[in-house]
Design an enzyme around this catalytic site. Structure first.
Site, PDB file in Angstrom:
ATOM      1  N   ASP A   3       0.541  -1.149  -0.262  1.00 53.93           N
ATOM      2  CA  ASP A   3      -0.352  -0.456   0.020  1.00 53.93           C
ATOM      3  C   ASP A   3       0.540   0.973  -0.286  1.00 53.93           C
ATOM      4  OD1 ASP A   3      -3.173   1.004   0.405  1.00 53.93           O
ATOM      5  OD2 ASP A   3      -1.558   2.261   2.198  1.00 53.93           O
TER       6      ASP A   3
HETATM    7  C1  LIG Z   1       2.788   8.569  -5.003  1.00 54.32           C
HETATM    8  C2  LIG Z   1       3.163   7.639  -5.990  1.00 54.32           C
HETATM    9  C3  LIG Z   1       1.183   7.331  -6.105  1.00 54.32           C
HETATM   10  N1  LIG Z   1       1.553   5.829  -7.469  1.00 54.32           N
HETATM   11  C4  LIG Z   1       0.670   5.254  -7.273  1.00 54.32           C
HETATM   12  C5  LIG Z   1       1.012   3.866  -6.770  1.00 54.32           C
HETATM   13  C6  LIG Z   1      -0.010   2.718  -6.314  1.00 54.32           C
HETATM   14  O1  LIG Z   1      -0.338   1.919  -7.708  1.00 54.32           O
HETATM   15  C7  LIG Z   1      -0.810   3.782  -6.201  1.00 54.32           C
HETATM   16  C8  LIG Z   1      -1.568   3.697  -4.503  1.00 54.32           C
HETATM   17  O2  LIG Z   1      -2.302   3.165  -4.156  1.00 54.32           O
HETATM   18  P1  LIG Z   1      -2.480   1.661  -3.076  1.00 54.32           P
HETATM   19  O3  LIG Z   1      -3.616   1.273  -2.867  1.00 54.32           O
HETATM   20  O4  LIG Z   1      -1.490   1.757  -2.994  1.00 54.32           O
HETATM   21  O5  LIG Z   1      -2.707   0.923  -4.562  1.00 54.32           O
HETATM   22  P2  LIG Z   1      -3.622  -0.042  -6.214  1.00 54.32           P
HETATM   23  O6  LIG Z   1      -4.790   0.485  -5.698  1.00 54.32           O
HETATM   24  O7  LIG Z   1      -3.267   1.165  -7.403  1.00 54.32           O
HETATM   25  O8  LIG Z   1      -3.230  -1.137  -5.940  1.00 54.32           O
HETATM   26  P3  LIG Z   1      -3.687  -2.284  -4.655  1.00 54.32           P
HETATM   27  O9  LIG Z   1      -4.122  -1.472  -3.736  1.00 54.32           O
HETATM   28  O10 LIG Z   1      -4.582  -3.534  -5.842  1.00 54.32           O
HETATM   29  O11 LIG Z   1      -2.088  -3.119  -4.853  1.00 54.32           O
HETATM   30  O12 LIG Z   1      -0.619   4.907  -6.570  1.00 54.32           O
HETATM   31  C9  LIG Z   1       2.143   6.228  -8.142  1.00 54.32           C
HETATM   32  O13 LIG Z   1       2.210   5.564  -9.293  1.00 54.32           O
HETATM   33  N2  LIG Z   1       3.363   7.208  -7.965  1.00 54.32           N
HETATM   34  C10 LIG Z   1       3.525   8.259  -7.252  1.00 54.32           C
HETATM   35  O14 LIG Z   1       4.271   8.914  -7.106  1.00 54.32           O
END
Ligand SMILES: Cc1cn([C@H]2C[C@H](O)[C@@H](COP(=O)(O)OP(=O)(O)OP(=O)(O)O)O2)c(=O)[nH]c1=O
Length: 197
Positions: free
Chosen positions: A73
């Site tokens: 997460d």
């Molecule tokens: C801050 C930041 C976040 N993110 C993304 C990563 C995660 O995919 C998302 C945060 O949401 P998460 O809830 O961590 O993950 P998700 O919903 O995409 O996938 P899952 O729960 O199925 O694992 O934000 C980036 O891609 N780049 C960035 O710089």
């Protein structure tokens, strides 16, 4: 030679996590996006929230006893405030306006589960965002790149132009801290480095 190795289940629907894992030469045997309630509990602080979610995701994914489940997460924390994935462009604008010209923290927690054993780590990275002009903010909102990303930005895309400094792990900000992930995969019995030709 093919090695007998445990099956790896990526308990994540995030394309970023799949790509980061591929950087280690690891391709999951199955991808199972977890379905959990991501609402913070009243008064919950960002770091314990992020750790709880990673663990709940790893628990929520169906797997055989010998399989390794990997979940994570990523949470953006502005002080005690948790910024999740914006629901719409208006909320993305709100988040980016709050982050503009300030430092915040990005927390990524990873959780591995194999049978009834779990391994967990979290990585905190400080991120500075420049003060955004209206032109920058509007261009970014129009790009749509904020969608599905904690805090409403992705450092690996156009928003990289807004981030002059980080202290911590770039891969953690993108969604999967690779050094810690490699260590936990080895701890859980995944033969990393062994089947790379
Ligand atoms: C801050 C930041 C976040 N993110 C993304 C990563 C995660 O995919 C998302 C945060 O949401 P998460 O809830 O961590 O993950 P998700 O919903 O995409 O996938 P899952 O729960 O199925 O694992 O934000 C980036 O891609 N780049 C960035 O710089």
């Amino acid at each position: 030679m093919t090695l007998a190795r445990p099956r790896l289940i990526l308990g994540s629907g995030s394309p970023r996590r799949r790509e980061l894992l591929a950087q280690l030469g690891v391709v999951a045997d199955a991808v199972r996006p977890p379905e959990i309630d991501e609402d913070p509990r009243p008064g919950e602080l960002p770091r314990p929230y992020c750790v709880r979610l990673a663990l709940e995701k790893a628990q929520a994914v169906q797997a055989e006893t010998d399989d390794i489940v990997l979940s994570a997460d990523t949470t953006v924390a502005l002080g005690r405030r948790i910024l999740g994935k914006p629901e719409n462009a208006g909320e993305a604008a709100q988040f980016l306006t709050m982050l503009s010209g300030r430092r915040h923290k990005v927390i990524t927690a990873i959780a591995l589960r194999r049978g009834d054993k779990t391994w967990q780590r979290d990585v905190v990275t400080q991120v500075a965002m420049k003060a955004l002009s209206n032109e920058e903010l509007n261009a970014y909102l129009a790009s749509g790149d904020w969608q599905g990303k904690a805090g409403g930005y992705g450092i690996q895309g156009l928003a990289g132009a807004f981030i002059p400094w980080i202290n911590g792990s770039f891969t953690a900000v993108v969604g999967l801290p690779l050094a810690e992930t490699a260590n936990l995969l080895l701890a859980a019995g995944y033969p990393l480095y062994k089947d790379i030709p």
